[in-house]
Design a protein around this motif. Sequence first.
Motif, PDB file in Angstrom:
ATOM      1  N   PHE A  31      -9.697 -15.315   1.938  1.00 54.35           N
ATOM      2  CA  PHE A  31      -8.771 -16.099   1.133  1.00 54.35           C
ATOM      3  C   PHE A  31      -8.540 -15.489  -0.246  1.00 54.35           C
ATOM      4  CE2 PHE A  31      -8.166 -19.547  -1.984  1.00 54.35           C
ATOM      5  CZ  PHE A  31      -6.961 -20.038  -1.523  1.00 54.35           C
ATOM      6  N   GLY A  32      -7.321 -15.183  -0.560  1.00 53.16           N
ATOM      7  CA  GLY A  32      -6.952 -14.773  -1.906  1.00 53.16           C
ATOM      8  C   GLY A  32      -7.165 -13.321  -2.261  1.00 53.16           C
ATOM      9  N   VAL A  33      -7.934 -12.582  -1.496  1.00 51.22           N
ATOM     10  CA  VAL A  33      -8.200 -11.187  -1.854  1.00 51.22           C
ATOM     11  C   VAL A  33      -6.900 -10.379  -1.826  1.00 51.22           C
ATOM     12  CG1 VAL A  33      -9.397  -9.074  -1.165  1.00 51.22           C
ATOM     13  CG2 VAL A  33     -10.616 -11.247  -1.190  1.00 51.22           C
ATOM     14  N   ASP A  34      -6.056 -10.601  -0.826  1.00 50.98           N
ATOM     15  CA  ASP A  34      -4.770  -9.886  -0.774  1.00 50.98           C
ATOM     16  C   ASP A  34      -3.892 -10.268  -1.966  1.00 50.98           C
ATOM     17  OD1 ASP A  34      -5.441  -8.544   1.545  1.00 50.98           O
ATOM     18  OD2 ASP A  34      -4.441  -9.990   2.859  1.00 50.98           O
ATOM     19  N   ASP A  35      -3.949 -11.547  -2.383  1.00 49.47           N
ATOM     20  CA  ASP A  35      -3.178 -11.984  -3.547  1.00 49.47           C
ATOM     21  C   ASP A  35      -3.630 -11.242  -4.802  1.00 49.47           C
ATOM     22  OD1 ASP A  35      -1.776 -13.944  -2.017  1.00 49.47           O
ATOM     23  OD2 ASP A  35      -3.448 -15.334  -2.271  1.00 49.47           O
ATOM     24  N   VAL A  36      -4.938 -11.133  -4.971  1.00 52.59           N
ATOM     25  CA  VAL A  36      -5.481 -10.434  -6.144  1.00 52.59           C
ATOM     26  C   VAL A  36      -5.097  -8.956  -6.103  1.00 52.59           C
ATOM     27  CG1 VAL A  36      -7.611  -9.683  -7.282  1.00 52.59           C
ATOM     28  CG2 VAL A  36      -7.373 -12.057  -6.512  1.00 52.59           C
ATOM     29  N   CYS A  37      -5.220  -8.322  -4.943  1.00 54.82           N
ATOM     30  CA  CYS A  37      -4.872  -6.899  -4.837  1.00 54.82           C
ATOM     31  C   CYS A  37      -3.383  -6.672  -5.112  1.00 54.82           C
ATOM     32  CB  CYS A  37      -5.279  -6.360  -3.472  1.00 54.82           C
ATOM     33  SG  CYS A  37      -7.080  -6.276  -3.295  1.00 54.82           S
ATOM     34  N   ALA A  38      -2.531  -7.589  -4.655  1.00 48.15           N
ATOM     35  CA  ALA A  38      -1.100  -7.480  -4.959  1.00 48.15           C
ATOM     36  C   ALA A  38      -0.873  -7.628  -6.462  1.00 48.15           C
ATOM     37  CB  ALA A  38      -0.314  -8.536  -4.190  1.00 48.15           C
ATOM     38  N   GLY A  39      -1.639  -8.495  -7.113  1.00 50.33           N
ATOM     39  CA  GLY A  39      -1.531  -8.636  -8.564  1.00 50.33           C
ATOM     40  C   GLY A  39      -1.949  -7.377  -9.297  1.00 50.33           C
ATOM     41  N   VAL A  40      -3.005  -6.728  -8.812  1.00 48.37           N
ATOM     42  CA  VAL A  40      -3.445  -5.460  -9.417  1.00 48.37           C
ATOM     43  C   VAL A  40      -2.346  -4.409  -9.284  1.00 48.37           C
ATOM     44  CG1 VAL A  40      -5.075  -3.536  -9.184  1.00 48.37           C
ATOM     45  CG2 VAL A  40      -5.911  -5.892  -9.129  1.00 48.37           C
ATOM     46  N   GLU A  41      -1.731  -4.343  -8.121  1.00 46.04           N
ATOM     47  CA  GLU A  41      -0.640  -3.374  -7.917  1.00 46.04           C
ATOM     48  C   GLU A  41       0.539  -3.669  -8.837  1.00 46.04           C
ATOM     49  OE1 GLU A  41       0.094  -3.600  -3.721  1.00 46.04           O
ATOM     50  OE2 GLU A  41      -1.883  -2.756  -3.244  1.00 46.04           O
ATOM     51  N   ALA A  42       0.904  -4.937  -9.003  1.00 42.69           N
ATOM     52  CA  ALA A  42       1.995  -5.309  -9.905  1.00 42.69           C
ATOM     53  C   ALA A  42       1.649  -4.959 -11.346  1.00 42.69           C
ATOM     54  CB  ALA A  42       2.299  -6.798  -9.772  1.00 42.69           C
ATOM     55  N   LEU A  43       0.411  -5.218 -11.734  1.00 41.82           N
ATOM     56  CA  LEU A  43      -0.032  -4.876 -13.083  1.00 41.82           C
ATOM     57  C   LEU A  43      -0.001  -3.375 -13.297  1.00 41.82           C
ATOM     58  CD1 LEU A  43      -1.237  -5.735 -15.774  1.00 41.82           C
ATOM     59  CD2 LEU A  43      -3.484  -5.758 -14.681  1.00 41.82           C
ATOM     60  N   ASP A  44      -0.486  -2.631 -12.329  1.00 41.51           N
ATOM     61  CA  ASP A  44      -0.494  -1.171 -12.420  1.00 41.51           C
ATOM     62  C   ASP A  44       0.922  -0.624 -12.611  1.00 41.51           C
ATOM     63  OD1 ASP A  44      -2.102   1.241 -12.358  1.00 41.51           O
ATOM     64  OD2 ASP A  44      -1.111   1.668 -10.447  1.00 41.51           O
ATOM     65  N   ARG A  45       1.883  -1.189 -11.901  1.00 35.84           N
ATOM     66  CA  ARG A  45       3.288  -0.745 -12.037  1.00 35.84           C
ATOM     67  C   ARG A  45       3.874  -1.091 -13.401  1.00 35.84           C
ATOM     68  NH1 ARG A  45       3.425  -2.836  -6.846  1.00 35.84           N
ATOM     69  NH2 ARG A  45       4.463  -4.738  -7.575  1.00 35.84           N
ATOM     70  N   SER A  46       3.358  -2.130 -14.040  1.00 36.86           N
ATOM     71  CA  SER A  46       3.922  -2.560 -15.319  1.00 36.86           C
ATOM     72  C   SER A  46       3.353  -1.792 -16.509  1.00 36.86           C
ATOM     73  CB  SER A  46       3.684  -4.058 -15.520  1.00 36.86           C
ATOM     74  OG  SER A  46       2.327  -4.322 -15.806  1.00 36.86           O
ATOM     75  N   MET A  47       2.327  -0.998 -16.275  1.00 38.36           N
ATOM     76  CA  MET A  47       1.685  -0.262 -17.362  1.00 38.36           C
ATOM     77  C   MET A  47       2.312   1.114 -17.549  1.00 38.36           C
ATOM     78  SD  MET A  47      -2.267  -1.340 -16.696  1.00 38.36           S
ATOM     79  CE  MET A  47      -2.860  -0.386 -18.078  1.00 38.36           C
ATOM     80  N   PRO A  48       2.251   1.642 -18.772  1.00 33.12           N
ATOM     81  CA  PRO A  48       2.775   2.987 -19.015  1.00 33.12           C
ATOM     82  C   PRO A  48       2.092   4.015 -18.112  1.00 33.12           C
ATOM     83  CG  PRO A  48       2.162   1.921 -21.081  1.00 33.12           C
ATOM     84  CD  PRO A  48       1.678   1.041 -19.967  1.00 33.12           C
ATOM     85  N   ALA A  49       2.845   5.027 -17.731  1.00 32.48           N
ATOM     86  CA  ALA A  49       2.322   6.051 -16.813  1.00 32.48           C
ATOM     87  C   ALA A  49       1.373   7.022 -17.508  1.00 32.48           C
ATOM     88  CB  ALA A  49       3.481   6.810 -16.174  1.00 32.48           C
ATOM     89  N   THR A  50       1.408   7.069 -18.827  1.00 40.91           N
ATOM     90  CA  THR A  50       0.563   8.013 -19.553  1.00 40.91           C
ATOM     91  C   THR A  50      -0.478   7.264 -20.371  1.00 40.91           C
ATOM     92  OG1 THR A  50       2.082   8.042 -21.420  1.00 40.91           O
ATOM     93  CG2 THR A  50       2.406   9.707 -19.709  1.00 40.91           C
ATOM     94  N   GLY A  51      -1.479   7.988 -20.812  1.00 38.29           N
ATOM     95  CA  GLY A  51      -2.525   7.409 -21.644  1.00 38.29           C
ATOM     96  C   GLY A  51      -3.620   6.769 -20.819  1.00 38.29           C
ATOM     97  N   PRO A  52      -4.665   6.308 -21.492  1.00 37.24           N
ATOM     98  CA  PRO A  52      -5.783   5.695 -20.776  1.00 37.24           C
ATOM     99  C   PRO A  52      -5.343   4.389 -20.114  1.00 37.24           C
ATOM    100  CG  PRO A  52      -6.087   5.475 -23.146  1.00 37.24           C
ATOM    101  CD  PRO A  52      -4.880   6.334 -22.931  1.00 37.24           C
ATOM    102  N   ARG A  53      -5.867   4.140 -18.913  1.00 33.54           N
ATOM    103  CA  ARG A  53      -5.520   2.936 -18.169  1.00 33.54           C
ATOM    104  C   ARG A  53      -6.790   2.162 -17.871  1.00 33.54           C
ATOM    105  NH1 ARG A  53      -0.559   3.182 -16.034  1.00 33.54           N
ATOM    106  NH2 ARG A  53      -0.988   2.145 -14.063  1.00 33.54           N
TER     107      ARG A  53
END
Length: 104
Positions: free
Chosen positions: A59-81
Amino acid sequence: TGFLFVHATGFCKEVWGPVMDGLDGRLAEAGMSGAYVAIDVAGHGDTQPPPASPRWDEFGVDDVCAGVEALDRSMPATGPRRLVGVGHSMGATLLCLAELQRPG
């Protein structure tokens, strides 16, 4: 830094709005910025109901992983992440389970 917010049972992603607004101001005061994503877990907010007999390890693990992917896409491509999970009750549990099942 990216922040993923996951709510407790019976709540929805909008509960995190004031927290994200306050965090944005604090980071700005420190000369920093952040990216934020709040998610709705299955059966909450605008989502579909969860499976009839959800298990914690499913329950919810796929939701959290999708959120991580959305967050990753919203962050700048350069610099520390750096990604930070922020959860309340069920949300904290789901963040831990997601990390255990899909490290990184």
